[in-house]
Scaffold this motif. Structure first.
Motif, mmCIF file in Angstrom:
data_model
loop_
_atom_site.group_PDB
_atom_site.id
_atom_site.type_symbol
_atom_site.label_atom_id
_atom_site.label_comp_id
_atom_site.label_asym_id
_atom_site.label_seq_id
_atom_site.Cartn_x
_atom_site.Cartn_y
_atom_site.Cartn_z
ATOM 1 N N GLY A 1 -48.934 -56.177 59.709
ATOM 2 C CA GLY A 1 -48.475 -57.101 58.688
ATOM 3 C C GLY A 1 -47.242 -57.882 59.081
ATOM 4 O O GLY A 1 -46.649 -58.558 58.266
ATOM 5 N N VAL A 2 -46.846 -57.834 60.341
ATOM 6 C CA VAL A 2 -45.620 -58.482 60.767
ATOM 7 C C VAL A 2 -45.895 -59.770 61.538
ATOM 8 O O VAL A 2 -45.010 -60.526 61.819
ATOM 9 N N ARG A 3 -47.121 -60.060 61.827
ATOM 10 C CA ARG A 3 -47.479 -61.209 62.647
ATOM 11 C C ARG A 3 -46.784 -62.486 62.199
ATOM 12 O O ARG A 3 -46.302 -63.253 63.003
ATOM 13 N N GLY B 1 -47.203 -62.106 55.756
ATOM 14 C CA GLY B 1 -47.964 -60.891 56.041
ATOM 15 C C GLY B 1 -48.564 -60.276 54.787
ATOM 16 O O GLY B 1 -48.621 -59.047 54.669
ATOM 17 N N VAL B 2 -48.991 -61.146 53.848
ATOM 18 C CA VAL B 2 -49.595 -60.685 52.594
ATOM 19 C C VAL B 2 -50.832 -61.524 52.293
ATOM 20 O O VAL B 2 -51.133 -62.475 53.003
ATOM 21 N N THR B 3 -51.525 -61.177 51.219
ATOM 22 C CA THR B 3 -52.671 -61.962 50.771
ATOM 23 C C THR B 3 -52.217 -62.983 49.728
ATOM 24 O O THR B 3 -51.118 -62.870 49.160
ATOM 25 N N ALA C 1 -46.579 -55.360 49.067
ATOM 26 C CA ALA C 1 -47.778 -56.106 49.476
ATOM 27 C C ALA C 1 -47.974 -56.061 50.988
ATOM 28 O O ALA C 1 -49.099 -55.932 51.474
ATOM 29 N N ARG C 2 -46.885 -56.164 51.753
ATOM 30 C CA ARG C 2 -46.986 -56.093 53.220
ATOM 31 C C ARG C 2 -47.477 -54.717 53.657
ATOM 32 O O ARG C 2 -48.327 -54.595 54.535
ATOM 33 N N ALA C 3 -46.940 -53.678 53.022
ATOM 34 C CA ALA C 3 -47.352 -52.309 53.369
ATOM 35 C C ALA C 3 -48.818 -52.088 53.017
ATOM 36 O O ALA C 3 -49.576 -51.488 53.793
ATOM 37 N N ALA C 4 -49.240 -52.592 51.864
ATOM 38 C CA ALA C 4 -50.628 -52.413 51.432
ATOM 39 C C ALA C 4 -51.593 -53.139 52.371
ATOM 40 O O ALA C 4 -52.634 -52.590 52.757
ATOM 41 N N LEU C 5 -51.259 -54.364 52.751
ATOM 42 C CA LEU C 5 -52.128 -55.110 53.659
ATOM 43 C C LEU C 5 -52.157 -54.462 55.043
ATOM 44 O O LEU C 5 -53.219 -54.349 55.665
ATOM 45 N N ALA C 6 -51.012 -54.016 55.518
ATOM 46 C CA ALA C 6 -50.963 -53.344 56.816
ATOM 47 C C ALA C 6 -51.816 -52.082 56.802
ATOM 48 O O ALA C 6 -52.559 -51.808 57.746
ATOM 49 N N ALA C 7 -51.730 -51.317 55.721
ATOM 50 C CA ALA C 7 -52.527 -50.094 55.608
ATOM 51 C C ALA C 7 -54.015 -50.423 55.563
ATOM 52 O O ALA C 7 -54.826 -49.753 56.213
ATOM 53 N N ARG C 8 -54.374 -51.458 54.805
ATOM 54 C CA ARG C 8 -55.783 -51.847 54.717
ATOM 55 C C ARG C 8 -56.310 -52.319 56.067
ATOM 56 O O ARG C 8 -57.401 -51.963 56.476
ATOM 57 N N ARG C 9 -55.521 -53.117 56.762
ATOM 58 C CA ARG C 9 -55.945 -53.598 58.082
ATOM 59 C C ARG C 9 -56.053 -52.451 59.074
ATOM 60 O O ARG C 9 -56.963 -52.413 59.889
ATOM 61 N N ALA C 10 -55.118 -51.522 59.026
ATOM 62 C CA ALA C 10 -55.165 -50.370 59.926
ATOM 63 C C ALA C 10 -56.402 -49.535 59.649
ATOM 64 O O ALA C 10 -57.082 -49.080 60.573
ATOM 65 N N ALA C 11 -56.715 -49.352 58.377
ATOM 66 C CA ALA C 11 -57.902 -48.573 58.001
ATOM 67 C C ALA C 11 -59.178 -49.284 58.432
ATOM 68 O O ALA C 11 -60.156 -48.633 58.808
ATOM 69 N N ASP C 12 -59.159 -50.600 58.390
ATOM 70 C CA ASP C 12 -60.332 -51.393 58.793
ATOM 71 C C ASP C 12 -60.379 -51.614 60.295
ATOM 72 O O ASP C 12 -61.337 -52.189 60.800
ATOM 73 N N GLY C 13 -59.331 -51.206 60.999
ATOM 74 C CA GLY C 13 -59.278 -51.389 62.444
ATOM 75 C C GLY C 13 -59.024 -52.832 62.849
ATOM 76 O O GLY C 13 -59.377 -53.257 63.933
ATOM 77 N N ARG D 1 -50.387 -72.507 50.578
ATOM 78 C CA ARG D 1 -50.342 -71.088 50.190
ATOM 79 C C ARG D 1 -50.952 -70.158 51.222
ATOM 80 O O ARG D 1 -50.434 -69.069 51.436
ATOM 81 N N ALA D 2 -52.050 -70.537 51.853
ATOM 82 C CA ALA D 2 -52.668 -69.648 52.845
ATOM 83 C C ALA D 2 -51.719 -69.399 54.020
ATOM 84 O O ALA D 2 -51.627 -68.286 54.542
ATOM 85 N N GLU D 3 -50.999 -70.439 54.413
ATOM 86 C CA GLU D 3 -50.043 -70.289 55.522
ATOM 87 C C GLU D 3 -48.828 -69.476 55.085
ATOM 88 O O GLU D 3 -48.299 -68.672 55.851
ATOM 89 N N VAL D 4 -48.383 -69.668 53.855
ATOM 90 C CA VAL D 4 -47.268 -68.869 53.326
ATOM 91 C C VAL D 4 -47.659 -67.392 53.341
ATOM 92 O O VAL D 4 -46.900 -66.538 53.814
#
Length: 146
Positions: free
Chosen positions: A119-121, A67-69, A101-113, A59-62
């Motif tokens: 989220g596309v990695r 690009g989600v949690t 979920a991808r958009a939310a994680l990308a936004a959170r990562r961008a906000a956290d720097g 699951r962690a790799e999936v």
């Protein structure tokens, strides 16, 4: 070397970032010495290269490849092992929960720097032919495994 000094298959699978039930029987049932584990990392046998390339993935790799949690996987009722082909299909025709979920994680990562916050990695790993071994990329799963 006693079994107390050997790595359990479950631990080895987690460290190798593979889904244990998909590994060969000899790997699932035989504890490894440190030297055997290092040898697997340095020169993976074909079964390990194929498993890293094609899955099924834990699951962690999936989550990383999508690009989600892991929490998002659970919320999207997608908390199970996936093959590379299934991941590609999800990425090609993203359901609403995955897009969100991808958009939310990308936004959170961008906000956290956080680097790679788009989220596309994971897309490149599943679309290419290279091994997708552990790279230390966190999915915020608190050490959960499939």
């Amino acid at each position: 070397m006693t079994d107390a000094n050997r790595m359990k298959p479950q631990t080895a699978a987690k460290k190798l970032n593979i889904y244990l039930p998909a590994a060969p029987e000899h790997f699932r049932e035989t504890p490894l010495t440190h030297d055997e584990f290092v040898a697997l990392q340095a020169d993976p046998p074909e079964w390990l290269r194929q498993l890293r390339r094609e899955g099924p993935f834990p699951r962690a790799e999936v989550a990383r490849k999508l690009g989600v949690t892991i929490t998002a996987l659970k919320a999207g009722d997608a908390d199970r092992p996936y093959t590379a082909e299934e991941i590609r299909a999800l990425l090609d025709d993203q359901p609403e929960w995955l897009r969100s979920a991808r958009a939310a994680l990308a936004a959170r990562r961008a906000a956290d720097g956080v680097r790679g916050g788009d989220g596309v990695r994971g897309d490149a790993d599943v679309r290419g032919d290279g091994d997708s071994g552990a790279d230390g990329n966190s999915t915020g799963n608190g050490g959960e495994d499939a």
